[in-house]
Motif scaffolding. Structure first.
Motif, short mmCIF file in Angstrom:
data_model
loop_
_atom_site.label_atom_id
_atom_site.label_comp_id
_atom_site.label_asym_id
_atom_site.label_seq_id
_atom_site.Cartn_x
_atom_site.Cartn_y
_atom_site.Cartn_z
N MET A 1 -6.63 21.59 1.94
CA MET A 1 -7.37 21.10 0.79
C MET A 1 -7.72 19.62 1.00
N GLN A 2 -8.97 19.30 0.81
CA GLN A 2 -9.45 17.93 0.93
C GLN A 2 -9.06 17.15 -0.31
N LYS A 3 -8.47 15.98 -0.11
CA LYS A 3 -8.08 15.14 -1.25
C LYS A 3 -9.26 14.27 -1.69
N VAL A 4 -9.30 13.99 -2.99
CA VAL A 4 -10.27 13.05 -3.53
C VAL A 4 -9.69 11.67 -3.30
N LYS A 5 -10.43 10.85 -2.56
CA LYS A 5 -9.94 9.52 -2.19
C LYS A 5 -10.58 8.48 -3.11
N VAL A 6 -9.70 7.76 -3.83
CA VAL A 6 -10.12 6.81 -4.86
C VAL A 6 -9.60 5.42 -4.51
N LEU A 7 -10.48 4.43 -4.58
CA LEU A 7 -10.09 3.04 -4.31
C LEU A 7 -10.52 2.18 -5.49
N PHE A 8 -9.56 1.48 -6.09
CA PHE A 8 -9.81 0.53 -7.18
C PHE A 8 -9.93 -0.86 -6.58
N VAL A 9 -10.95 -1.62 -7.02
CA VAL A 9 -11.21 -2.91 -6.39
C VAL A 9 -11.40 -4.01 -7.43
N CYS A 10 -10.66 -5.11 -7.23
CA CYS A 10 -10.87 -6.34 -8.01
C CYS A 10 -10.96 -7.49 -7.02
N MET A 11 -10.74 -8.70 -7.47
CA MET A 11 -10.90 -9.84 -6.58
C MET A 11 -9.71 -10.03 -5.64
N GLY A 12 -8.52 -10.20 -6.18
CA GLY A 12 -7.38 -10.55 -5.34
C GLY A 12 -6.39 -9.42 -5.11
N ASN A 13 -6.55 -8.30 -5.81
CA ASN A 13 -5.69 -7.13 -5.69
C ASN A 13 -4.24 -7.43 -6.10
N ILE A 14 -4.09 -8.25 -7.17
CA ILE A 14 -2.73 -8.48 -7.68
C ILE A 14 -2.64 -8.24 -9.19
N CYS A 15 -3.74 -8.02 -9.87
CA CYS A 15 -3.70 -7.79 -11.32
C CYS A 15 -4.38 -6.47 -11.68
N ARG A 16 -5.71 -6.49 -11.72
CA ARG A 16 -6.44 -5.34 -12.26
C ARG A 16 -6.41 -4.10 -11.38
N SER A 17 -6.73 -4.25 -10.10
CA SER A 17 -6.81 -3.04 -9.27
C SER A 17 -5.44 -2.40 -9.00
N PRO A 18 -4.35 -3.17 -8.78
CA PRO A 18 -3.07 -2.46 -8.66
C PRO A 18 -2.63 -1.82 -9.98
N THR A 19 -3.01 -2.45 -11.10
CA THR A 19 -2.72 -1.84 -12.40
C THR A 19 -3.45 -0.50 -12.51
N ALA A 20 -4.72 -0.48 -12.12
CA ALA A 20 -5.50 0.77 -12.16
C ALA A 20 -4.91 1.81 -11.21
N GLU A 21 -4.53 1.38 -10.02
CA GLU A 21 -3.90 2.31 -9.07
C GLU A 21 -2.64 2.91 -9.68
N GLY A 22 -1.80 2.08 -10.28
CA GLY A 22 -0.56 2.56 -10.86
C GLY A 22 -0.78 3.48 -12.05
N VAL A 23 -1.68 3.10 -12.94
CA VAL A 23 -1.95 3.90 -14.14
C VAL A 23 -2.55 5.26 -13.74
#
Length: 165
Positions: A1-23
């Motif tokens: 089964m092929q996985k859906v690959k999702v990447l969240f992107v912000c400026m520094g990758n320490i606030c918004r995008s890791p929060t989105a990845e975690g949520v």
């Protein structure tokens, strides 16, 4: 089964995008859909490569049962355009940076994350870095709404199948 690959992107990758990845990771685990996904986050700038998420982001996420302490910042690389099916930008600046660097065949992969939560009336997840604790709570509210919307769209369009059919 092929996985859906999702990447969240912000400026520094320490606030918004890791929060989105975690949520989003927590959401797909709760719905028993994690096996359908490969989820990551990155920053358009290399300011914090190798750093853990901002401790305020970690604390706010942790209070909602989301552990992001194990994540480490990385810079977005050109190979990400090839590797990911969905590249979800947190704001207009990062969307513009991604779009200007993106080869034409992959432009359709870049979207504003908040487009999956149109009821919020904005495309911008504000950067909480220079603000107080409330900014991190606001980001979590927005990211939770967009995560639900994104997952629901993937289910509704048949991109992934629910285990409860």
């Amino acid at each position: 089964m092929q996985k859906v690959k999702v990447l969240f992107v912000c400026m520094g990758n320490i606030c918004r995008s890791p929060t989105a990845e975690g949520v989003f990771t927590k959401l797909v685990h709760e719905r028993d859909l994690a096996h359908h996904f490969s989820i990551d986050s990155a920053g358009t700038h290399a300011y914090h490569v190798g750093d853990a998420p901002d401790r305020r982001a970690e604390k706010a996420a942790g209070e909602r049962g989301v552990d992001i302490s194990h994540l480490r910042a990385r810079k977005f690389v050109l190979g990400d355009f090839e590797d990911f099916e969905y590249i979800l930008a947190m704001d207009g600046d990062n969307y513009a940076i991604l779009s200007s660097a993106c080869p034409t065949p992959h432009r359709h992969k870049i979207n504003y994350f908040l487009d999956y939560a149109p009821h919020l009336g904005t495309r911008e997840v504000p950067d909480p870095y220079y603000g107080g604790a409330y900014g991190f709570e606001r980001v979590l509210d927005m990211v939770e709404a967009a995560s639900e919307g994104f997952l629901n769209e993937l289910l509704e369009t048949g991109k992934i199948k629910s285990n409860k059919q």
